[in-house]
Design a protein around this motif. Structure first.
Motif, mmCIF file in Angstrom:
data_model
loop_
_atom_site.group_PDB
_atom_site.id
_atom_site.type_symbol
_atom_site.label_atom_id
_atom_site.label_comp_id
_atom_site.label_asym_id
_atom_site.label_seq_id
_atom_site.Cartn_x
_atom_site.Cartn_y
_atom_site.Cartn_z
ATOM 1 N N GLY A 247 0.773 -1.225 0.000
ATOM 2 C CA GLY A 247 0.000 0.000 0.000
ATOM 3 C C GLY A 247 0.807 1.279 0.000
ATOM 4 N N ALA A 248 2.108 1.201 -0.236
ATOM 5 C CA ALA A 248 2.927 2.410 -0.248
ATOM 6 C C ALA A 248 2.486 3.326 -1.391
ATOM 7 C CB ALA A 248 4.397 2.042 -0.407
ATOM 8 N N GLU A 249 2.317 4.594 -1.078
ATOM 9 C CA GLU A 249 1.898 5.574 -2.072
ATOM 10 C C GLU A 249 2.561 6.907 -1.744
ATOM 11 O OE1 GLU A 249 -2.136 7.984 -3.462
ATOM 12 O OE2 GLU A 249 -2.305 5.989 -2.539
ATOM 13 N N VAL A 250 3.399 7.415 -2.660
ATOM 14 C CA VAL A 250 4.133 8.649 -2.417
ATOM 15 C C VAL A 250 3.861 9.615 -3.555
ATOM 16 C CG1 VAL A 250 6.397 9.695 -2.019
ATOM 17 C CG2 VAL A 250 5.946 7.352 -1.238
ATOM 18 N N PRO A 251 3.306 10.801 -3.276
ATOM 19 C CA PRO A 251 3.165 11.808 -4.339
ATOM 20 C C PRO A 251 4.526 12.159 -4.927
ATOM 21 C CG PRO A 251 1.847 12.406 -2.419
ATOM 22 C CD PRO A 251 2.709 11.243 -2.012
ATOM 23 N N LEU A 252 4.529 12.449 -6.193
ATOM 24 C CA LEU A 252 5.793 12.656 -6.886
ATOM 25 C C LEU A 252 6.581 13.816 -6.281
ATOM 26 C CD1 LEU A 252 6.973 11.021 -9.171
ATOM 27 C CD2 LEU A 252 6.191 12.748 -10.784
ATOM 28 N N GLY A 253 5.904 14.832 -5.837
ATOM 29 C CA GLY A 253 6.601 15.964 -5.239
ATOM 30 C C GLY A 253 7.310 15.619 -3.949
ATOM 31 N N GLU A 254 6.881 14.563 -3.268
ATOM 32 C CA GLU A 254 7.496 14.157 -2.004
ATOM 33 C C GLU A 254 8.475 13.002 -2.177
ATOM 34 O OE1 GLU A 254 4.361 13.252 0.705
ATOM 35 O OE2 GLU A 254 3.232 15.091 0.277
ATOM 36 N N LEU A 255 8.651 12.557 -3.401
ATOM 37 C CA LEU A 255 9.503 11.400 -3.665
ATOM 38 C C LEU A 255 10.965 11.759 -3.432
ATOM 39 C CD1 LEU A 255 9.029 8.467 -4.731
ATOM 40 C CD2 LEU A 255 9.700 9.311 -6.989
ATOM 41 N N VAL A 256 11.700 10.887 -2.732
ATOM 42 C CA VAL A 256 13.123 11.096 -2.474
ATOM 43 C C VAL A 256 13.873 9.808 -2.792
ATOM 44 C CG1 VAL A 256 12.775 12.876 -0.725
ATOM 45 C CG2 VAL A 256 12.838 10.460 -0.043
ATOM 46 N N ASP A 257 15.168 9.964 -3.039
ATOM 47 C CA ASP A 257 16.009 8.805 -3.360
ATOM 48 C C ASP A 257 16.192 7.910 -2.137
ATOM 49 O OD1 ASP A 257 16.357 9.812 -5.922
ATOM 50 O OD2 ASP A 257 18.215 10.876 -5.410
ATOM 51 N N ASP A 258 16.288 6.608 -2.421
ATOM 52 C CA ASP A 258 16.651 5.611 -1.417
ATOM 53 C C ASP A 258 15.695 5.539 -0.230
ATOM 54 O OD1 ASP A 258 18.832 4.496 -2.704
ATOM 55 O OD2 ASP A 258 20.185 6.065 -1.993
ATOM 56 N N LYS A 259 14.452 5.989 -0.420
ATOM 57 C CA LYS A 259 13.438 5.833 0.613
ATOM 58 C C LYS A 259 12.125 5.434 -0.034
ATOM 59 C CE LYS A 259 15.277 9.073 4.057
ATOM 60 N NZ LYS A 259 14.989 10.293 4.869
#
Length: 694
Positions: A569-581
């Motif tokens: 169920g992981a869901e991350v908006p693109l603006g909050e996306l970071v490397d290696d997390k």
């Protein structure tokens, strides 16, 4: 003075011709003594002198026919596929020998057709070796001999005009060779030429980072034309045209080149006195050979095949390459058989036509491209860009770190050594830059590990029928269970309903580019949102995101904009996306920016699927049948190299990463301007009005 040089040149040429003729005569006599179906004397027998005269007449006639008729035959065969041409020349050479022996008086020359092929091949090889050995002693002759291997349309240098004293630049692309692979090959002496350049400090080695689409179509388009905007993968579906674009399809390559020129307003890197050899795109060069974006042109002067004509018009080249081609086919059959007997894993099928495809990539194309580059250097051209695809082809099927691929690297290194040697005879100094467009990541295929393809998984998630073999696998059972849970009803009922519904709407199009997958719904004219996908196929996104072979998904959301989905169920908006997390954990630096950039492309698929990646061993799962793959994020595929002369400025400042093929293009532009070389402004070289670019 000029008259004296002319006489010396004429005398040298005459001496070499007579020596080659004598070598051909002797070779013909030896073969006549060894081969029972080859005779140079009458039925009653002849003296040795008479046999020698017959051999001399036959060798002379064969040489004249090879010089006069052979180029016409090869030009007539330009419309024949290049792979076929490389095989046909073997037999045409034998036909010329049959004709030559018929010209010998009194019918003393007799040979069977099959033996004629062998005799002609040996004679051509001996003539080539003799002529080459003599020419090496004479710099002018050596230059002229190598020059004949390539396109003769434009002559510069000592024989065709004034050549500028400023340095030219040769860009050699080793397709698919990653930075770490090259470093290991140099350290282990597999590539001694590269090792010598690094050891003596004449060259510097710089890694760079690809875009999300880590493949030749995107990288080379940006390197040569300055932009790979809207190239989301190696192949993708475009809803506005209803077509699938494939980077190595001639019509697609031509269209991508036009789009890049329209986007930048510039024809490319090679517009000023440049040559493009063996590439997907021309780079704006006027001199092109074996370039895919012009391969759709038809007619007498098919410029995409001019390189094959320039090479095969010399029968000695044709014979040498044909023999190497056959040896490579045998080598591949032996290597694949050995891998199968040893039950080597991972492994993919290497039968059918693949041995011939490999031989073409590793022998024919290499010989033709190297010969074209040599001709460009001896003609004094200012900028040359050439692609050598041998390693990439072998690594896909044998693995990027395999012994098979290592041997290809050793042969490529010999090609680099030859080009370096030719630079000593060129009419101007040359700077040799070696680079790659991407690397390759190892790993078994998605189908091998899970028993079903990405298309099977997508169809299961949509409730559509999948092959019975896939349904019986553990992964197939998991996919059907996810469908049943999402729909709250038996999966068989969902499939039955979907089959009836498929008559009213088209099924999803699933495409693969290495370990990058693209899912598009062709009946929806716009890029579908997550909400629209869930409404139509509630189980699809959960099925994909939770599958152990999938790393992450990119979809567009109506509430959050683009989002990246992962397992559980992981869901991350693109603006909050970071490397290696989150979903990008382990994919390395720059992954988030690469995903964000691709999301801006007009033809990004409804669902972008990146496979699982293991950062510990660098393995990915290819959605194609490849055990060395590239096209997405994960591992060595996204870390190619740039090997540049130390005399040129550093690609980037210390502590700064070289990111993206478009930045590599800007670096190469800068180098072309250095050292009083050809002035190539960043935005003004042969500009194209944007409104008229199509």
């Amino acid at each position: 003075m000029a008259s004296g040089r002319w006489w010396r040149r004429a005398a040298s040429t005459t001496w070499r011709s007579l020596t080659v003729w004598a070598a051909g005569t002797l070779t013909m006599m030896v073969l006549a003594g060894l081969l029972p179906d080859f005779q140079l004397q009458s039925a009653g027998g002849d003296s040795l002198t008479r046999v020698a005269v017959t051999a001399a007449l036959g060798a002379g006639a064969f040489a004249v026919l090879s010089a006069l008729v052979w180029p016409l035959l090869v030009r007539a065969l330009l419309l024949v596929p290049a792979l076929v041409l490389g095989l046909v020349v073997f037999f045409l050479n034998g036909a010329l020998l049959l004709v030559a022996l018929r010209l010998v008086p009194d019918g003393r020359g007799q040979v069977s057709p099959e033996t004629a092929v062998v005799v002609a091949a040996v004679m051509s090889a001996v003539a080539s070796a003799t002529g080459g050995a003599l020419a090496v002693r004479d710099d002018d002759a050596y230059r002229r001999r190598l020059y004949r291997l390539a396109d003769r349309r434009r002559r510069r240098g000592p024989e065709g005009g004034t050549c500028p004293p400023t340095p030219g630049t040769v860009f050699l692309q080793l397709d698919g060779v990653g930075h770490d692979v090259l470093r290991r090959a140099a350290d282990s002496a597999v590539m001694p030429t590269i090792a010598a350049w690094l050891r003596d400090g004449s060259h510097r080695l710089t890694p760079w980072r690809t875009d999300w689409s880590s493949q030749t179509g995107a990288s080379q388009l940006a390197i040569l034309h300055g932009s790979n905007h809207d190239v989301p993968a190696f192949r993708w579906y475009e809803k506005d045209t209803g077509e699938v674009q494939v980077s190595n399809r001639p019509t697609s390559a031509a269209e991508l080149q036009r789009r890049a020129a329209r986007h930048t307003g510039d024809d490319g890197l090679l517009t000023l006195d440049g040559a493009s050899r063996g590439n997907l795109f021309s780079g704006g060069a006027q001199q092109v050979a074996v370039v895919l974006s012009v391969a759709a042109r038809r007619g007498k002067e098919n410029r995409s095949r001019s390189g094959y004509f320039a090479y095969f018009c010399d029968p000695a080249n044709a014979v040498r390459t044909a023999l190497s081609f056959c040896a490579e086919v045998g080598r591949e059959i032996g290597q694949s058989t050995r891998a199968r007997l040893r039950r080597k894993r991972p492994r993919v099928g290497r039968g059918g036509l693949y041995p011939f495809v490999r031989a073409f990539a590793t022998v024919v194309e290499r010989d033709v491209v190297v010969a074209a580059v040599i001709g460009d250097m001896l003609a004094g051209r200012s900028a040359v860009y050439a692609d050598l695809v041998a390693y990439d082809e072998v690594a896909h099927h044998s693995g990027p770190g395999s012994r098979d691929a290592e041997k290809v690297l050793a042969r490529l290194d010999r090609s680099l050594a030859l080009i370096e040697k030719v630079a000593e005879h060129a009419p101007r100094p040359y700077r040799i830059v070696v680079l790659s467009d991407h690397g390759q990541s190892p790993g078994e295929t998605f189908r091998t590990r899970y028993g079903l393809t990405l298309q099977d998984l997508v169809r299961a998630g949509c409730g559509l029928p999948v092959p019975r073999a896939a349904r019986r696998t553990h992964s197939g059972a998991e996919a059907r269970a996810a469908v049943r849970a999402a729909l709250h009803r038996p999966v068989e009922q969902a499939q039955e309903t979907a089959v009836r519904g498929s008559r009213r709407r088209r099924e999803p199009i699933v495409l693969a580019s290495g370990n990058l997958g693209l899912v598009s719904f062709p009946d929806v004219p716009h890029r579908m949102s997550r909400e629209e996908i869930d409404a139509r196929h509630p189980a699809l996104l959960p099925t994909l995101a939770n599958h152990p072979g999938i790393g992450f998904l990119l979809v567009r959301s109506e509430r959050h904009g683009a989002v990246v989905l992962g397992a559980q169920g992981a869901e991350v908006p693109l603006g909050e996306l970071v490397d290696d997390k989150g979903p990008l954990a382990g994919f390395g630096p720059g992954a988030a920016d690469a995903v964000r950039r691709t999301d801006t492309f007009p033809h990004t698929a409804d669902i972008m699927v990146n496979s699982w990646y293991d950062p510990d061993d660098g393995e990915v799962l290819a959605f194609e049948e490849q055990i060395g793959s590239h096209g997405g994020l994960g591992g060595a595929q996204g870390r190619p190299f740039l090997l540049s002369p130390s005399a040129l400025s550093a690609p980037v400042e210390d502590g700064t990463d070289l990111v993206g093929a478009e930045q590599v293009h800007r670096v190469l532009r800068r180098w072309l301007r250095e050292g009083d070389g050809p002035q190539v402004p960043l935005t003004e070289s042969r500009r194209i009005p944007r409104e008229n670019s199509r």
